[in-house]
Motif scaffolding. Structure first.
Motif, PDB file in Angstrom:
ATOM      1  N   GLN A  20       0.799  -1.134   0.179  1.00 51.81           N
ATOM      2  CA  GLN A  20      -0.052  -0.035  -0.132  1.00 51.81           C
ATOM      3  C   GLN A  20       0.906   1.299   0.105  1.00 51.81           C
ATOM      4  OE1 GLN A  20      -2.234  -0.532   3.347  1.00 51.81           O
ATOM      5  NE2 GLN A  20      -3.780  -1.999   2.536  1.00 51.81           N
ATOM      6  N   THR A  21       1.984   1.142   0.787  1.00 50.98           N
ATOM      7  CA  THR A  21       2.711   2.457   0.782  1.00 50.98           C
ATOM      8  C   THR A  21       3.619   2.646  -0.398  1.00 50.98           C
ATOM      9  OG1 THR A  21       4.464   1.050   2.061  1.00 50.98           O
ATOM     10  CG2 THR A  21       2.909   2.237   3.442  1.00 50.98           C
ATOM     11  N   LYS A  22       3.973   1.482  -1.174  1.00 46.06           N
ATOM     12  CA  LYS A  22       4.974   1.613  -2.397  1.00 46.06           C
ATOM     13  C   LYS A  22       4.280   2.639  -3.215  1.00 46.06           C
ATOM     14  CE  LYS A  22       7.419  -1.121  -5.606  1.00 46.06           C
ATOM     15  NZ  LYS A  22       7.888  -2.545  -5.905  1.00 46.06           N
ATOM     16  N   PRO A  23       3.298   2.524  -3.404  1.00 46.81           N
ATOM     17  CA  PRO A  23       2.799   3.656  -4.676  1.00 46.81           C
ATOM     18  C   PRO A  23       2.863   5.052  -3.989  1.00 46.81           C
ATOM     19  CG  PRO A  23       1.189   1.916  -4.572  1.00 46.81           C
ATOM     20  CD  PRO A  23       2.003   1.695  -3.355  1.00 46.81           C
ATOM     21  N   VAL A  24       2.768   5.286  -2.768  1.00 42.30           N
ATOM     22  CA  VAL A  24       2.839   6.599  -2.206  1.00 42.30           C
ATOM     23  C   VAL A  24       4.333   7.124  -2.270  1.00 42.30           C
ATOM     24  CG1 VAL A  24       2.692   7.848   0.209  1.00 42.30           C
ATOM     25  CG2 VAL A  24       0.976   6.005  -0.700  1.00 42.30           C
ATOM     26  N   ILE A  25       5.160   6.164  -1.962  1.00 44.42           N
ATOM     27  CA  ILE A  25       6.483   6.392  -1.796  1.00 44.42           C
ATOM     28  C   ILE A  25       7.232   6.739  -3.475  1.00 44.42           C
ATOM     29  CG2 ILE A  25       8.988   5.486  -1.651  1.00 44.42           C
ATOM     30  CD1 ILE A  25       7.725   4.005   0.707  1.00 44.42           C
ATOM     31  N   THR A  26       6.436   5.969  -4.463  1.00 43.07           N
ATOM     32  CA  THR A  26       6.867   6.016  -5.906  1.00 43.07           C
ATOM     33  C   THR A  26       6.530   7.452  -6.341  1.00 43.07           C
ATOM     34  OG1 THR A  26       6.681   3.595  -6.215  1.00 43.07           O
ATOM     35  CG2 THR A  26       6.654   5.120  -7.940  1.00 43.07           C
ATOM     36  N   CYS A  27       5.127   7.999  -5.928  1.00 42.48           N
ATOM     37  CA  CYS A  27       4.580   9.193  -6.177  1.00 42.48           C
ATOM     38  C   CYS A  27       5.539  10.426  -5.786  1.00 42.48           C
ATOM     39  CB  CYS A  27       3.165   9.277  -5.589  1.00 42.48           C
ATOM     40  SG  CYS A  27       2.494  10.759  -6.089  1.00 42.48           S
ATOM     41  N   LEU A  28       6.135  10.176  -4.122  1.00 45.46           N
ATOM     42  CA  LEU A  28       6.668  11.201  -3.747  1.00 45.46           C
ATOM     43  C   LEU A  28       8.076  11.153  -4.322  1.00 45.46           C
ATOM     44  CD1 LEU A  28       6.057  10.582   0.085  1.00 45.46           C
ATOM     45  CD2 LEU A  28       5.278  12.569  -1.138  1.00 45.46           C
ATOM     46  N   LYS A  29       8.743  10.099  -4.591  1.00 50.42           N
ATOM     47  CA  LYS A  29       9.918   9.947  -5.523  1.00 50.42           C
ATOM     48  C   LYS A  29       9.871  10.679  -6.737  1.00 50.42           C
ATOM     49  CE  LYS A  29      12.462   6.769  -5.778  1.00 50.42           C
ATOM     50  NZ  LYS A  29      13.083   5.175  -6.075  1.00 50.42           N
ATOM     51  N   THR A  30       8.642  10.649  -7.411  1.00 47.38           N
ATOM     52  CA  THR A  30       8.683  11.162  -8.642  1.00 47.38           C
ATOM     53  C   THR A  30       8.325  12.804  -8.648  1.00 47.38           C
ATOM     54  OG1 THR A  30       7.286   9.363  -9.744  1.00 47.38           O
ATOM     55  CG2 THR A  30       7.171  11.607 -10.797  1.00 47.38           C
ATOM     56  N   PHE A  31       7.667  13.038  -7.588  1.00 47.16           N
ATOM     57  CA  PHE A  31       7.400  14.754  -7.207  1.00 47.16           C
ATOM     58  C   PHE A  31       8.793  15.208  -6.903  1.00 47.16           C
ATOM     59  CE2 PHE A  31       2.871  13.977  -6.741  1.00 47.16           C
ATOM     60  CZ  PHE A  31       2.502  14.760  -7.776  1.00 47.16           C
ATOM     61  N   LEU A  32       9.627  14.445  -6.065  1.00 48.07           N
ATOM     62  CA  LEU A  32      10.946  15.250  -5.511  1.00 48.07           C
ATOM     63  C   LEU A  32      11.835  15.121  -6.700  1.00 48.07           C
ATOM     64  CD1 LEU A  32      12.243  16.285  -2.920  1.00 48.07           C
ATOM     65  CD2 LEU A  32      12.921  13.982  -2.211  1.00 48.07           C
ATOM     66  N   ILE A  33      12.029  14.225  -7.509  1.00 45.54           N
ATOM     67  CA  ILE A  33      13.005  14.251  -8.483  1.00 45.54           C
ATOM     68  C   ILE A  33      12.720  15.362  -9.443  1.00 45.54           C
ATOM     69  CG2 ILE A  33      13.744  13.118 -10.684  1.00 45.54           C
ATOM     70  CD1 ILE A  33      13.508  10.396  -9.124  1.00 45.54           C
ATOM     71  N   SER A  34      11.258  15.767  -9.690  1.00 45.79           N
ATOM     72  CA  SER A  34      10.925  16.729 -10.527  1.00 45.79           C
ATOM     73  C   SER A  34      11.231  18.138  -9.917  1.00 45.79           C
ATOM     74  CB  SER A  34       9.487  16.795 -10.858  1.00 45.79           C
ATOM     75  OG  SER A  34       8.972  15.430 -11.501  1.00 45.79           O
ATOM     76  N   TYR A  35      11.117  18.113  -8.569  1.00 50.54           N
ATOM     77  CA  TYR A  35      11.403  19.408  -7.928  1.00 50.54           C
ATOM     78  C   TYR A  35      12.877  19.437  -7.818  1.00 50.54           C
ATOM     79  CZ  TYR A  35      12.773  22.158  -3.989  1.00 50.54           C
ATOM     80  OH  TYR A  35      13.356  23.245  -3.069  1.00 50.54           O
ATOM     81  N   SER A  36      13.919  18.367  -7.746  1.00 50.99           N
ATOM     82  CA  SER A  36      15.098  18.569  -7.613  1.00 50.99           C
ATOM     83  C   SER A  36      15.588  19.205  -8.946  1.00 50.99           C
ATOM     84  CB  SER A  36      15.947  17.469  -7.204  1.00 50.99           C
ATOM     85  OG  SER A  36      15.393  17.007  -5.982  1.00 50.99           O
ATOM     86  N   LEU A  37      15.149  18.772 -10.124  1.00 52.50           N
ATOM     87  CA  LEU A  37      15.484  19.038 -11.409  1.00 52.50           C
ATOM     88  C   LEU A  37      15.172  20.745 -11.511  1.00 52.50           C
ATOM     89  CD1 LEU A  37      14.232  16.229 -13.770  1.00 52.50           C
ATOM     90  CD2 LEU A  37      16.657  16.953 -12.953  1.00 52.50           C
ATOM     91  N   ILE A  38      13.896  21.175 -11.002  1.00 50.14           N
ATOM     92  CA  ILE A  38      13.808  22.595 -11.310  1.00 50.14           C
ATOM     93  C   ILE A  38      14.699  23.310 -10.141  1.00 50.14           C
ATOM     94  CG2 ILE A  38      11.836  24.216 -10.572  1.00 50.14           C
ATOM     95  CD1 ILE A  38       9.884  22.076 -11.222  1.00 50.14           C
ATOM     96  N   PHE A  39      14.760  22.810  -9.090  1.00 54.43           N
ATOM     97  CA  PHE A  39      15.774  23.259  -8.222  1.00 54.43           C
ATOM     98  C   PHE A  39      17.284  23.424  -8.825  1.00 54.43           C
ATOM     99  CE2 PHE A  39      18.638  22.970  -4.181  1.00 54.43           C
ATOM    100  CZ  PHE A  39      18.397  23.994  -3.698  1.00 54.43           C
ATOM    101  N   TRP A  40      17.529  22.615  -9.454  1.00 49.14           N
ATOM    102  CA  TRP A  40      18.842  22.485 -10.152  1.00 49.14           C
ATOM    103  C   TRP A  40      18.921  23.664 -11.201  1.00 49.14           C
ATOM    104  CZ3 TRP A  40      19.800  22.129 -15.299  1.00 49.14           C
ATOM    105  CH2 TRP A  40      21.137  22.006 -15.659  1.00 49.14           C
TER     106      TRP A  40
END
Length: 253
Positions: free
Chosen positions: A9-29
């Motif tokens: 149940q938590t794996k999709p949540v973590i996958t979603c958070l990872k996707t958002f955080l990677i996107s954020y990190s690229l924008i931050f970069w």
């Protein structure tokens, strides 16, 4: 170890958070790249203006360049930490984002609070630079006056007649940096304000310099505020992802 059903149940949540955080990190970069560009631009374009406010060159462009380079590095680190799913790396990333948030918030506030003081100080410094101008002394203030007059197409503080009261004018006339076309500015013309009026820029530099400075400070402060509050998103995502991974003992496959 968490039950398999809970981990599923938590794996999709973590996958979603990872996707958002990677996107954020690229924008931050990318914001780091922007700060690098602003720092380089400031070093090239504003050094002459800022040199009038102090006897030594300002370190502000270097601060922006250093900050931009650091953000670029940590933006890549954020992507790496997110892909690895390492809680301690994510916490380190969140701590860095908090530091950036506070630093840029202070920078943005300072830019708005002190811009009028900077304007007043620059006006006094520019008047002194014109009064003590000597294009042959190699002084940074004289070079700054020349660069400003050439770049902004202006002359004097309020207008070109300000040079009449300077020692330089008594000896050599209006500086050649005021000329619209150097081929038409003879020494005799520059020593006569009536003749020089048609050959030099008549608008004073102070209004142009201060409007340029205020516009640039506003842009820099606005960018600082925008980037500062943008860090809150990254802090939230990094902390949430770290907590999910830690609490559920999630293991990357």
């Amino acid at each position: 170890m968490s039950p398999p059903s809970r981990r599923l149940q938590t794996k999709p949540v973590i996958t979603c958070l990872k996707t958002f955080l990677i996107s954020y990190s690229l924008i931050f970069w990318f914001t780091g790249v922007i700060l690098l560009a602003v720092g380089v631009w400031g070093k090239v374009s504003l050094e002459d203006y800022l040199a009038l406010a102090s006897e030594e060159s300002t370190n502000a462009p270097y601060v922006l360049i250093g900050t931009g380079a650091t953000i670029v590095i940590f933006g890549l680190f954020g992507c790496f930490a997110t892909c690895r799913g390492s809680p301690w790396m994510l916490k380190l990333y969140a701590m860095f984002l908090i530091w950036v948030f506070l630093a840029e918030l202070v920078a943005g506030i300072s830019g708005f609070i002190f811009r009028h003081e900077i304007k007043a100080k620059l006006g006094s410094a520019y008047e002194n630079a014109v009064k003590n101008y000597n294009s042959t002394d190699g002084g940074s203030s004289s070079k700054a006056v020349d660069a400003i007059q050439i770049t902004l197409h202006c002359c004097g503080v309020k207008n070109f007649t300000d040079w009449r009261d300077t020692a330089y004018y008594q000896e050599k006339g209006v500086p050649a940096s005021c000329c619209k076309d150097n081929t038409k500015c003879s020494p005799e013309t520059l020593k006569d304000l009536d003749k020089a009026e048609s050959e030099v820029y008549t608008t004073g530099c102070f209004a142009k310099v201060t409007s340029t400075m205020e516009a640039n400070l506003g842009i820099i402060a606005g960018i600082s505020f925008g980037i500062a509050f943008f860090q809150l998103i990254g802090i939230f995502l990094a902390c949430c992802l770290s907590r999910y991974i830690t609490n559920n003992q999630y293991e990357m496959v």
